[in-house]
Design a protein around this motif. Structure first.
Motif, PDB file in Angstrom:
ATOM      1  N   ASN A 189     131.105 -53.492  -6.629  1.00 14.35           N
ATOM      2  CA  ASN A 189     130.483 -52.715  -5.556  1.00 14.35           C
ATOM      3  C   ASN A 189     130.199 -51.281  -5.987  1.00 14.35           C
ATOM      4  OD1 ASN A 189     130.335 -54.839  -3.790  1.00 14.35           O
ATOM      5  ND2 ASN A 189     132.090 -54.233  -2.548  1.00 14.35           N
ATOM      6  N   GLY A 190     129.757 -51.134  -7.220  1.00 16.71           N
ATOM      7  CA  GLY A 190     129.365 -49.825  -7.731  1.00 16.71           C
ATOM      8  C   GLY A 190     130.498 -48.955  -8.215  1.00 16.71           C
ATOM      9  N   GLU A 191     131.743 -49.430  -8.088  1.00 17.33           N
ATOM     10  CA  GLU A 191     132.905 -48.654  -8.510  1.00 17.33           C
ATOM     11  C   GLU A 191     133.441 -49.189  -9.844  1.00 17.33           C
ATOM     12  OE1 GLU A 191     134.115 -45.962  -6.998  1.00 17.33           O
ATOM     13  OE2 GLU A 191     132.580 -46.099  -5.415  1.00 17.33           O
ATOM     14  N   TYR A 192     133.763 -48.264 -10.751  1.00 17.52           N
ATOM     15  CA  TYR A 192     134.323 -48.660 -12.044  1.00 17.52           C
ATOM     16  C   TYR A 192     135.642 -49.394 -11.841  1.00 17.52           C
ATOM     17  CZ  TYR A 192     136.786 -48.253 -16.488  1.00 17.52           C
ATOM     18  OH  TYR A 192     137.515 -48.530 -17.614  1.00 17.52           O
ATOM     19  N   SER A 193     135.837 -50.501 -12.575  1.00 18.03           N
ATOM     20  CA  SER A 193     137.069 -51.262 -12.489  1.00 18.03           C
ATOM     21  C   SER A 193     137.873 -51.187 -13.780  1.00 18.03           C
ATOM     22  CB  SER A 193     136.786 -52.734 -12.159  1.00 18.03           C
ATOM     23  OG  SER A 193     137.964 -53.516 -12.256  1.00 18.03           O
ATOM     24  N   HIS A 194     137.312 -51.670 -14.907  1.00 21.99           N
ATOM     25  CA  HIS A 194     138.048 -51.723 -16.155  1.00 21.99           C
ATOM     26  C   HIS A 194     137.066 -51.861 -17.308  1.00 21.99           C
ATOM     27  CE1 HIS A 194     137.457 -55.872 -14.826  1.00 21.99           C
ATOM     28  NE2 HIS A 194     137.717 -56.308 -16.040  1.00 21.99           N
ATOM     29  N   ALA A 195     137.591 -51.839 -18.529  1.00 24.18           N
ATOM     30  CA  ALA A 195     136.729 -51.907 -19.709  1.00 24.18           C
ATOM     31  C   ALA A 195     137.454 -52.615 -20.838  1.00 24.18           C
ATOM     32  CB  ALA A 195     136.299 -50.513 -20.153  1.00 24.18           C
ATOM     33  N   ILE A 196     136.667 -53.191 -21.736  1.00 23.75           N
ATOM     34  CA  ILE A 196     137.204 -53.825 -22.937  1.00 23.75           C
ATOM     35  C   ILE A 196     136.354 -53.424 -24.134  1.00 23.75           C
ATOM     36  CG2 ILE A 196     138.188 -55.816 -21.742  1.00 23.75           C
ATOM     37  CD1 ILE A 196     135.743 -57.452 -22.659  1.00 23.75           C
ATOM     38  N   GLN A 197     136.934 -53.608 -25.311  1.00 23.57           N
ATOM     39  CA  GLN A 197     136.214 -53.425 -26.564  1.00 23.57           C
ATOM     40  C   GLN A 197     136.238 -54.758 -27.298  1.00 23.57           C
ATOM     41  OE1 GLN A 197     137.969 -50.535 -29.185  1.00 23.57           O
ATOM     42  NE2 GLN A 197     136.083 -50.213 -30.346  1.00 23.57           N
ATOM     43  N   LYS A 198     135.069 -55.189 -27.766  1.00 26.92           N
ATOM     44  CA  LYS A 198     134.937 -56.469 -28.443  1.00 26.92           C
ATOM     45  C   LYS A 198     134.486 -56.220 -29.877  1.00 26.92           C
ATOM     46  CE  LYS A 198     132.020 -57.660 -25.221  1.00 26.92           C
ATOM     47  NZ  LYS A 198     131.046 -58.402 -24.367  1.00 26.92           N
ATOM     48  N   ILE A 199     135.317 -56.626 -30.829  1.00 24.98           N
ATOM     49  CA  ILE A 199     135.025 -56.379 -32.241  1.00 24.98           C
ATOM     50  C   ILE A 199     134.860 -57.718 -32.951  1.00 24.98           C
ATOM     51  CG2 ILE A 199     135.830 -55.322 -34.376  1.00 24.98           C
ATOM     52  CD1 ILE A 199     137.452 -53.379 -32.688  1.00 24.98           C
ATOM     53  N   PRO A 200     133.713 -57.963 -33.558  1.00 29.07           N
ATOM     54  CA  PRO A 200     133.495 -59.258 -34.222  1.00 29.07           C
ATOM     55  C   PRO A 200     134.410 -59.435 -35.420  1.00 29.07           C
ATOM     56  CG  PRO A 200     131.698 -57.752 -34.711  1.00 29.07           C
ATOM     57  CD  PRO A 200     132.543 -57.071 -33.675  1.00 29.07           C
ATOM     58  N   ARG A 201     134.634 -60.685 -35.765  1.00 27.48           N
ATOM     59  CA  ARG A 201     135.432 -60.947 -36.951  1.00 27.48           C
ATOM     60  C   ARG A 201     134.664 -60.496 -38.184  1.00 27.48           C
ATOM     61  NH1 ARG A 201     135.214 -67.592 -37.243  1.00 27.48           N
ATOM     62  NH2 ARG A 201     132.976 -67.784 -37.663  1.00 27.48           N
ATOM     63  N   ALA A 202     135.386 -60.295 -39.265  1.00 23.34           N
ATOM     64  CA  ALA A 202     134.783 -59.788 -40.494  1.00 23.34           C
ATOM     65  C   ALA A 202     133.612 -60.658 -40.927  1.00 23.34           C
ATOM     66  CB  ALA A 202     135.834 -59.743 -41.606  1.00 23.34           C
ATOM     67  N   GLY A 203     132.492 -60.006 -41.219  1.00 23.88           N
ATOM     68  CA  GLY A 203     131.312 -60.708 -41.690  1.00 23.88           C
ATOM     69  C   GLY A 203     130.415 -61.250 -40.609  1.00 23.88           C
ATOM     70  N   ASP A 204     130.821 -61.121 -39.337  1.00 23.02           N
ATOM     71  CA  ASP A 204     130.023 -61.632 -38.220  1.00 23.02           C
ATOM     72  C   ASP A 204     129.521 -60.450 -37.396  1.00 23.02           C
ATOM     73  OD1 ASP A 204     128.821 -63.334 -36.373  1.00 23.02           O
ATOM     74  OD2 ASP A 204     130.582 -64.622 -36.171  1.00 23.02           O
ATOM     75  N   PHE A 205     128.581 -60.699 -36.510  1.00 16.52           N
ATOM     76  CA  PHE A 205     128.079 -59.669 -35.614  1.00 16.52           C
ATOM     77  C   PHE A 205     128.249 -60.055 -34.154  1.00 16.52           C
ATOM     78  CE2 PHE A 205     124.694 -62.696 -36.115  1.00 16.52           C
ATOM     79  CZ  PHE A 205     124.067 -62.746 -34.883  1.00 16.52           C
ATOM     80  N   ARG A 206     128.650 -61.286 -33.896  1.00 20.88           N
ATOM     81  CA  ARG A 206     128.758 -61.781 -32.525  1.00 20.88           C
ATOM     82  C   ARG A 206     130.088 -61.336 -31.922  1.00 20.88           C
ATOM     83  NH1 ARG A 206     127.622 -67.941 -34.020  1.00 20.88           N
ATOM     84  NH2 ARG A 206     129.178 -67.272 -35.562  1.00 20.88           N
ATOM     85  N   VAL A 207     130.032 -60.848 -30.677  1.00 20.44           N
ATOM     86  CA  VAL A 207     131.211 -60.236 -30.064  1.00 20.44           C
ATOM     87  C   VAL A 207     131.855 -61.137 -29.012  1.00 20.44           C
ATOM     88  CG1 VAL A 207     130.444 -57.873 -30.502  1.00 20.44           C
ATOM     89  CG2 VAL A 207     129.737 -59.035 -28.393  1.00 20.44           C
ATOM     90  N   GLN A 208     131.465 -62.400 -28.956  1.00 25.63           N
ATOM     91  CA  GLN A 208     132.091 -63.328 -28.021  1.00 25.63           C
ATOM     92  C   GLN A 208     133.368 -63.884 -28.652  1.00 25.63           C
ATOM     93  OE1 GLN A 208     128.860 -63.549 -28.995  1.00 25.63           O
ATOM     94  NE2 GLN A 208     127.878 -62.772 -27.147  1.00 25.63           N
ATOM     95  N   GLU A 209     134.406 -64.053 -27.829  1.00 27.30           N
ATOM     96  CA  GLU A 209     135.671 -64.558 -28.375  1.00 27.30           C
ATOM     97  C   GLU A 209     135.535 -65.990 -28.874  1.00 27.30           C
ATOM     98  OE1 GLU A 209     138.551 -64.335 -25.107  1.00 27.30           O
ATOM     99  OE2 GLU A 209     136.797 -64.240 -23.807  1.00 27.30           O
ATOM    100  N   GLU A 210     134.570 -66.735 -28.333  1.00 29.50           N
ATOM    101  CA  GLU A 210     134.330 -68.090 -28.827  1.00 29.50           C
ATOM    102  C   GLU A 210     133.879 -68.078 -30.286  1.00 29.50           C
ATOM    103  OE1 GLU A 210     134.121 -68.098 -24.439  1.00 29.50           O
ATOM    104  OE2 GLU A 210     133.071 -66.919 -25.965  1.00 29.50           O
ATOM    105  N   HIS A 211     133.371 -66.924 -30.729  1.00 29.81           N
ATOM    106  CA  HIS A 211     132.936 -66.783 -32.124  1.00 29.81           C
ATOM    107  C   HIS A 211     133.962 -66.016 -32.956  1.00 29.81           C
ATOM    108  CE1 HIS A 211     129.157 -68.532 -31.037  1.00 29.81           C
ATOM    109  NE2 HIS A 211     128.839 -67.553 -30.216  1.00 29.81           N
ATOM    110  N   GLY A 212     135.163 -65.848 -32.426  1.00 28.98           N
ATOM    111  CA  GLY A 212     136.233 -65.237 -33.199  1.00 28.98           C
ATOM    112  C   GLY A 212     136.404 -63.747 -33.034  1.00 28.98           C
ATOM    113  N   ALA A 213     135.702 -63.131 -32.084  1.00 29.50           N
ATOM    114  CA  ALA A 213     135.828 -61.687 -31.877  1.00 29.50           C
ATOM    115  C   ALA A 213     137.193 -61.340 -31.279  1.00 29.50           C
ATOM    116  CB  ALA A 213     134.723 -61.183 -30.955  1.00 29.50           C
ATOM    117  N   ALA A 214     137.657 -60.128 -31.585  1.00 32.42           N
ATOM    118  CA  ALA A 214     138.894 -59.608 -31.008  1.00 32.42           C
ATOM    119  C   ALA A 214     138.556 -58.851 -29.732  1.00 32.42           C
ATOM    120  CB  ALA A 214     139.598 -58.692 -31.997  1.00 32.42           C
TER     121      ALA A 214
END
Length: 296
Positions: A189-214
């Protein structure tokens, strides 16, 4: 109790979900949650509201998905988020609207046909040796590729096959994604809730956890949080829930990669109060809707 359908997919496969964390706080506000396969065709009038939760296979069934949402919207149930927001963000061309609103986005070239696309011109325009190509309708990095200059003939032929008959766009590869990754900020509803940082696994660029991102919870940089709040304040109609994904450009600016207003993973598990804030926002939006329906 009020009844809400959480739209899901028939088989979540390897997808990571945590929407179940909202069931208890929703119940505390008088809601009975029922998960419903979005293609199961129930009587939508049996529900007070429908939340577009995890129907993550919809890109392969786009017209059917839109028809289902239109059917829900025509029923007595409140569709959350609103159909207008779904239609607006269904294609990544909404990023042009975001830029017009004054927010910074990753620079993009837009194409309707792969046969007429001048990929070489994009390398020159962005002054880069690496590009990313993506479909304008898609999810979970499917059919997203990094291209290096020059593009090999076999890769070019593969792209012609994969993107045949599909609109797509091309962006410069943002190098920071492989070091600092991508920041996702969540608003209810327009109010900030929380945040995350997604870092891809070494050698990858995809930031989804299904692809191994932290994935880790973070307090976002103040400049990023301010930019995100400004963007969400400009979106109309106001989203009940939303997620923005940002990367940091070479000049230090935070650039919007994607705005998720349809069925984003909300990563409720990364913040102890997130599920409660989601439930509260959902209930508040329904009360406004119910009040208008009663007045009408």
């Amino acid at each position: 109790m009020k009844k809400v359908a959480y739209l899901t997919m028939r088989d979540a496969g390897d997808f990571v979900t945590d929407f179940h964390l909202s069931v208890e706080p929703m119940a505390a506000l008088g809601w009975q949650v029922q998960t419903v396969d979005w293609r199961s065709a129930p009587d939508w009038n049996a529900f007070d509201a429908v939340y577009i939760c995890t129907p993550w296979d919809y890109p392969e069934h786009l017209q059917q998905f839109l028809q289902v949402l239109a059917d829900i919207d025509a029923s007595r149930a409140l569709l959350v988020n609103e159909l207008a927001l779904v239609r607006w963000t269904l294609e990544k061309t909404y990023l042009r609207d975001v830029a017009a609103l004054g927010s910074d986005i990753v620079p993009s070239c837009w194409y309707e046909r792969i046969e007429s696309a001048d990929i070489a011109e994009c390398f020159a325009r962005f002054d880069t040796d690496k590009l990313v190509i993506k479909p304008t309708v898609g999810a979970n990095a499917k059919d997203t590729f990094v291209l290096s200059r020059p593009v090999a003939d076999d890769r070019r032929q593969a792209l012609l096959r994969i993107f045949a008959g599909r609109a797509f766009f091309v962006q410069p590869f943002i190098e920071s994604i492989q070091t600092t990754g991508e920041y996702s900020l969540f608003f209810f509803n327009g109010e900030y809730s929380h945040a995350i940082q997604k870092i891809p696994r070494a050698g990858d660029f995809r930031v989804q956890e299904e692809h191994g991102a932290a994935i880790r919870a973070v307090a976002p940089p103040l400049a990023l949080r301010a930019a995100a709040a400004t963007l969400f304040a400009r979106i109309q109609p106001l989203p009940t829930y939303g997620r923005g994904d940002w990367v940091r450009g070479a000049d230090g600016r935070y650039l919007l990669m994607e705005l998720e207003l349809i069925e984003p993973s909300l990563y409720l598990r990364t913040d102890s109060g997130a599920a409660t804030r989601f439930a509260r926002a959902f209930n508040e939006r329904f009360e406004v809707f119910a009040g208008k329906r009663t007045a009408g």
